[in-house]
Design an enzyme around this catalytic site. Structure first.
Site, mmCIF file in Angstrom:
data_model
loop_
_atom_site.group_PDB
_atom_site.id
_atom_site.type_symbol
_atom_site.label_atom_id
_atom_site.label_comp_id
_atom_site.label_asym_id
_atom_site.label_seq_id
_atom_site.Cartn_x
_atom_site.Cartn_y
_atom_site.Cartn_z
ATOM 1 N N SER A 75 1.149 -1.319 -0.079
ATOM 2 C CA SER A 75 0.327 0.126 0.184
ATOM 3 C C SER A 75 1.010 1.235 0.337
ATOM 4 C CB SER A 75 -0.461 -0.379 0.994
ATOM 5 O OG SER A 75 -1.696 0.913 1.244
ATOM 6 N N TYR B 90 -2.159 -1.053 10.041
ATOM 7 C CA TYR B 90 -2.353 -1.472 8.895
ATOM 8 C C TYR B 90 -0.815 -0.738 7.876
ATOM 9 C CZ TYR B 90 -4.302 -1.643 3.452
ATOM 10 O OH TYR B 90 -4.089 -1.446 2.252
HETATM 11 P P1 NDP Z 1 -11.611 -5.936 0.139
HETATM 12 O O1 NDP Z 1 -11.917 -5.587 2.107
HETATM 13 O O2 NDP Z 1 -12.594 -5.693 -0.732
HETATM 14 O O3 NDP Z 1 -11.328 -7.507 0.236
HETATM 15 C C1 NDP Z 1 -10.569 -8.193 0.868
HETATM 16 C C2 NDP Z 1 -10.561 -9.682 1.076
HETATM 17 O O4 NDP Z 1 -9.550 -10.018 1.921
HETATM 18 C C3 NDP Z 1 -12.309 -10.008 1.116
HETATM 19 O O5 NDP Z 1 -12.460 -11.282 0.739
HETATM 20 C C4 NDP Z 1 -11.952 -10.795 2.454
HETATM 21 O O6 NDP Z 1 -12.868 -11.260 3.162
HETATM 22 C C5 NDP Z 1 -10.494 -11.300 2.628
HETATM 23 N N1 NDP Z 1 -10.159 -11.402 4.337
HETATM 24 C C6 NDP Z 1 -9.871 -9.853 5.385
HETATM 25 N N2 NDP Z 1 -9.712 -10.139 6.474
HETATM 26 C C7 NDP Z 1 -9.443 -12.139 5.824
HETATM 27 C C8 NDP Z 1 -9.203 -12.452 6.778
HETATM 28 N N3 NDP Z 1 -8.678 -12.266 8.120
HETATM 29 N N4 NDP Z 1 -9.017 -14.146 6.660
HETATM 30 C C9 NDP Z 1 -9.395 -14.363 5.507
HETATM 31 N N5 NDP Z 1 -9.682 -13.801 4.323
HETATM 32 C C10 NDP Z 1 -9.782 -12.006 4.341
HETATM 33 O O7 NDP Z 1 -10.625 -5.117 0.114
HETATM 34 P P2 NDP Z 1 -9.453 -5.084 -1.578
HETATM 35 O O8 NDP Z 1 -9.360 -5.683 -2.476
HETATM 36 O O9 NDP Z 1 -8.924 -3.031 -0.901
HETATM 37 O O10 NDP Z 1 -8.396 -5.111 -0.924
HETATM 38 C C11 NDP Z 1 -7.269 -6.104 -1.156
HETATM 39 C C12 NDP Z 1 -6.095 -6.188 -1.052
HETATM 40 O O11 NDP Z 1 -5.091 -4.541 -1.603
HETATM 41 C C13 NDP Z 1 -4.988 -5.545 0.884
HETATM 42 O O12 NDP Z 1 -3.671 -6.345 0.748
HETATM 43 C C14 NDP Z 1 -5.620 -3.977 0.806
HETATM 44 O O13 NDP Z 1 -4.585 -3.867 1.992
HETATM 45 C C15 NDP Z 1 -5.033 -3.976 -0.704
HETATM 46 N N6 NDP Z 1 -5.110 -2.334 -0.874
HETATM 47 C C16 NDP Z 1 -6.118 -1.647 -1.722
HETATM 48 C C17 NDP Z 1 -6.426 -1.030 -2.032
HETATM 49 C C18 NDP Z 1 -7.707 0.152 -1.913
HETATM 50 O O14 NDP Z 1 -8.265 0.783 -2.419
HETATM 51 N N7 NDP Z 1 -8.352 -1.230 -3.024
HETATM 52 C C19 NDP Z 1 -5.184 -0.024 -1.802
HETATM 53 C C20 NDP Z 1 -3.714 -0.274 -1.207
HETATM 54 C C21 NDP Z 1 -3.351 -1.872 -0.967
HETATM 55 P P3 NDP Z 1 -14.241 -10.809 3.442
HETATM 56 O O15 NDP Z 1 -14.822 -10.669 2.220
HETATM 57 O O16 NDP Z 1 -14.774 -12.334 3.874
HETATM 58 O O17 NDP Z 1 -14.757 -10.367 4.160
#
Ligand code: NDP
Length: 255
Positions: free
Chosen positions: A157, A170
């Site tokens: 990130s 985070y």
């Molecule tokens: P979302 O919250 O949309 O999706 C995250 C996914 O991770 C979900 O499917 C969620 O499951 C799963 N997840 C969260 N916690 C757990 C857990 N404890 N065990 C298993 N699965 C888990 O996030 P994004 O798609 O936005 O983010 C994806 C990655 O990109 C992350 O690492 C984030 O930090 C990074 N990122 C995102 C940015 C953005 O603007 N979106 C910017 C910079 C980095 P569930 O659906 O069941 O909750």
């Protein structure tokens, strides 16, 4: 390969025959990446927290491709050595190989100043974003090591590269992720069979982004599909030899 206009256009069969593990595959960027990997021929191991979301991705892959996905419901908050070893045994049993991992699942945690950051929330974010990714990586390395051309992609990130007030655990977890990438990339560099890189998707239209910026108009942000060129490039053979680097989806096209 990149075309003359500098845009990366992956071959349709880029990942044919490969097995790729995607964490957080039920929603957001992970869901889109899992679908893109399957559309390019990979058998995808869909790991995530919510079974129904994973099953919906599974169904979409089964309907749209000839690949063989599997669903692995697992809450990374509770994934330790034993669960990681079971996952490896399951992948070995199902496919006999693993060619790539996208560490995508992430927890945002509260947005508080450090002075008021809840200790348990800090520990939980570090567990999901760093410790679980480390534990899974450690467990799958022997499988990756016998693949011809393996790739591990960690999700970073902007606040994992420059710290910012109130991003707490985070941001610290993403800095730790960058550190893990550098250490591991250095360890695997000589053998050259595995490559390890970090990818910052940048602001992207997902539930996490909406939680972090509730006042923002999501329509102003790219959808996860806009980044799939980079996600495919790093997972597939075109990035062979690329190791220990930091990628940004927002600027990659012109890199
Ligand atoms: P979302 O919250 O949309 O999706 C995250 C996914 O991770 C979900 O499917 C969620 O499951 C799963 N997840 C969260 N916690 C757990 C857990 N404890 N065990 C298993 N699965 C888990 O996030 P994004 O798609 O936005 O983010 C994806 C990655 O990109 C992350 O690492 C984030 O930090 C990074 N990122 C995102 C940015 C953005 O603007 N979106 C910017 C910079 C980095 P569930 O659906 O069941 O909750």
């Amino acid at each position: 390969m990149r075309a003359r206009d500098g845009v990366y256009r992956p071959r349709a069969d880029l990942l044919a025959g490969r097995v790729v593990l995607v964490t957080g595959a039920g929603d957001g960027i992970g869901r889109t990446a899992a679908l893109a990997y399957a559309e390019h021929g990979a058998n995808v191991v869909l790991l995530g927290r919510t079974r129904t979301k994973l099953e919906a991705v599974f169904d979409a892959i089964e309907a749209g491709t000839d690949t063989r996905p599997v669903v692995v419901p697992a809450d990374l908050l509770h994934v330790g050595e034993e669960a990681a070893d079971s996952l490896v045994a399951a992948i070995r049993g199902e496919y006999g190989r693993l060619d790539g991992v996208l560490h995508n699942a992430g927890a945002l945690g509260p947005r508080n100043p450090i002075a008021h950051y809840p200790v348990q929330a800090w520990l939980d974010v570090m567990q999901v974003n760093v410790n679980a990714a480390f534990t899974l990586t450690r467990a799958v390395l022997p499988l990756l090591d016998v693949a011809d051309d393996a790739s591990i992609v960690f999700t970073s990130s902007g606040v994992g590269r420059t710290g910012r007030a109130y991003w707490g655990a985070y941001a610290a977890s993403k800095f730790a992720t960058e550190g893990l990438v550098q250490v591991l990339a250095d360890e695997v560099a000589e053998a050259g069979r595995i490559r390890v890189n970090s990818l910052n998707p940048g602001g992207t239209r997902t539930a996490m982004r909406a939680a972090a910026y509730p006042g923002e108009d999501p329509e102003t942000l790219p959808e996860p599909s806009a980044h799939m060129g980079l996600y495919l490039y790093l997972m597939g053979p075109d990035s062979r030899g690329v190791n220990g680097r930091q990628f940004d989806a927002a600027t990659w096209r012109s890199a």
